[in-house]
Motif scaffolding. Sequence first.
Motif, short mmCIF file in Angstrom:
data_model
loop_
_atom_site.label_atom_id
_atom_site.label_comp_id
_atom_site.label_asym_id
_atom_site.label_seq_id
_atom_site.Cartn_x
_atom_site.Cartn_y
_atom_site.Cartn_z
N ASP A 391 -7.85 1.76 3.12
CA ASP A 391 -7.35 1.58 4.48
C ASP A 391 -5.83 1.76 4.50
O ASP A 391 -5.32 2.74 3.97
CB ASP A 391 -7.78 0.21 5.01
CG ASP A 391 -7.57 0.05 6.50
OD1 ASP A 391 -7.47 1.06 7.21
OD2 ASP A 391 -7.50 -1.10 6.96
N ARG A 392 -5.11 0.82 5.02
CA ARG A 392 -3.67 0.93 5.23
C ARG A 392 -2.95 1.20 3.90
O ARG A 392 -3.19 0.53 2.90
CB ARG A 392 -3.14 -0.36 5.86
CG ARG A 392 -1.67 -0.33 6.24
CD ARG A 392 -1.27 -1.62 6.96
NE ARG A 392 0.14 -1.64 7.28
CZ ARG A 392 0.70 -1.03 8.32
NH1 ARG A 392 -0.08 -0.36 9.15
NH2 ARG A 392 1.99 -1.11 8.54
N ALA A 395 -3.09 7.61 2.37
CA ALA A 395 -2.91 8.74 3.29
C ALA A 395 -4.25 9.14 3.91
O ALA A 395 -5.30 9.02 3.26
CB ALA A 395 -2.30 9.93 2.55
N PRO A 396 -4.24 9.62 5.15
CA PRO A 396 -5.50 10.03 5.80
C PRO A 396 -6.30 11.02 4.97
O PRO A 396 -7.53 10.97 4.94
CB PRO A 396 -5.03 10.65 7.12
CG PRO A 396 -3.73 9.96 7.40
CD PRO A 396 -3.09 9.73 6.06
N ARG A 399 -8.27 9.12 2.36
CA ARG A 399 -9.40 8.39 2.98
C ARG A 399 -10.53 9.36 3.32
O ARG A 399 -11.71 9.03 3.13
CB ARG A 399 -8.93 7.65 4.23
CG ARG A 399 -7.86 6.59 3.96
CD ARG A 399 -7.76 5.58 5.08
NE ARG A 399 -7.37 6.17 6.33
CZ ARG A 399 -6.11 6.25 6.77
NH1 ARG A 399 -5.12 5.79 6.01
NH2 ARG A 399 -5.83 6.79 7.93
N SER A 400 -10.16 10.55 3.81
CA SER A 400 -11.18 11.53 4.18
C SER A 400 -11.97 12.00 2.97
O SER A 400 -13.20 12.12 3.01
CB SER A 400 -10.51 12.72 4.88
OG SER A 400 -11.45 13.73 5.16
N LYS A 403 -14.29 9.30 1.66
CA LYS A 403 -15.45 9.19 2.55
C LYS A 403 -16.45 10.30 2.31
O LYS A 403 -17.67 10.09 2.37
CB LYS A 403 -14.98 9.22 4.01
CG LYS A 403 -16.10 9.06 5.02
CD LYS A 403 -15.56 9.07 6.44
CE LYS A 403 -16.68 8.94 7.46
NZ LYS A 403 -16.16 8.98 8.85
N ASN A 454 2.30 6.00 3.83
CA ASN A 454 1.29 6.74 3.07
C ASN A 454 1.89 7.49 1.89
O ASN A 454 1.38 8.53 1.47
CB ASN A 454 0.57 7.73 4.00
CG ASN A 454 -0.13 7.03 5.14
OD1 ASN A 454 -0.69 5.96 4.97
ND2 ASN A 454 -0.10 7.65 6.31
#
Length: 506
Positions: A391-392, A395-396, A399-400, A403, A454
């Motif tokens: 999470d926080r 970096a996005p 996370r992507s 996932k 991030n």
Amino acid sequence: MATDNDVVDTIKLKPAAGLVDSLGAQHTLVTAIADLVDNSLDASADRISIRLLTADDALVQVEVVDNGKGMDESIIDKAMTLGHRREYGANDLGHFGVGMKAASFSHSDVLTVWSSMAGETPVGRRIRRADFSKDFSCERLSVRAATSARQRRKKVVGSTFGTTIVWTSIRATYRGANTDEARTWMANAERELRSHLGVTFHRLIEKNALTIDILVDEAKYADEGISTPVKSIDPFGYAQTGRPGYPKKIVAKSSAKSGAPSFELTCHIWPPKTDIPGFRIFGTSGEAFQGFYVYRADRLLQVGGWSDVANRSTKRQLARVVLDDADAIGPFLTMNPEKSGLRFEPAFKDALASAVAADGTTFDAFLADAESTYVEGNRRKSRRQPVITPDRGFAPGIRSVVKSELPLKRGETLKIQWKRLPKGEFIDVDFGGKVLWLNQRYRQLFAPSGGSLNDAPLVKSLLFLLTHHVFEGAHLGPKDKDNIALWRAVLGAAVELEEAMRGNSE
């Protein structure tokens, strides 16, 4: 049945002007603009600027400006004539003689064209859809106005020579009173246009043969606006093939007894679990883009789809096939006026049935290979255990990828943040708060240009893979505590050594 002896006379049947009302009925805004780009390329342009101009957040004008060779009086009159078919070269993208008119009238009611050719007087023409649909009338515009347009062109694309196409009285725009909706519509239109042009002309953009930029701005401020270039989106831009031996070429030959043409297909299998723009074209799942990719003069005419040659399937989502043979258009494929897809003729399907690669691979075998690659990749993924969600602080992009690679535990998240810790310590574990703390003292080693939420993505990714399981239990067991002590000792010593080697020790 009538015979030649029954012919009494021959009459000329001229088209009714009313057919203008149906021009471009199959065009979307993005395919219409792409058609104008084709015209610019046929005119040898290598710089094209697309300007989407607004007033009160509504689209009111579209301009396509190029630095091509331009047109004179004679050429521009022919270009404005419906159905006029010039002599097309082997690599020309134009084909039917209706492209500019169909594209323009699909979304606007007034088409204005300014052009300037070396050694010739600048020219301008304007067609109003309402008049054109009555008697095909076209307005000639003054040399003074055409000269002014030539000077504006130089500011936009750096050349006085070339052509500027302008749409006004736009029908394709948001027409409600909600400002947020209007701005969202405009943002979506720009994003779709960038994606469409980025994939349609990706080969030309990649080899620096073409620069396309887009400006979206209020019409009254457009001359001061800064446009941004369209980026290439390669539908075959994977780093490593999804299956050894691919891409693979298979050759299909017509069953005709003499002068039989043939065509070559290049079969690709994407790697499983890929999540990059070239796979997710237009921001849509890659599953939607399995199938055939047909090129003509490096312009992509069809973006996926099996065209009744095979059936779409989730298991075939990694399969993409390139057909890059202009000679196949005609005997095997028929192009529609919008150049947004092709009809695959029976001759293509018959030839494909017997197509084979040098190693004996058939088209059906290729599809089977693509399916098994997908199944094997999915099976590997299903054996992985669920992990806490990064999470926080992550970096996005991290996370992507996590996932896409791992199942996630619902409702459980892990933060990674910096704070001041004692010298010689690099990490601290806050089990209850689900936070992995990093020592602020050493942040500059991993984020030398300045810290951000991030930052240090590589270090944070490695630490997530190393530590995530200790946060996933109900409590810290003896083994977890021992691991944490081990990490603190080894990483603390390592970061001190890292700092000393870089000469940054306090």
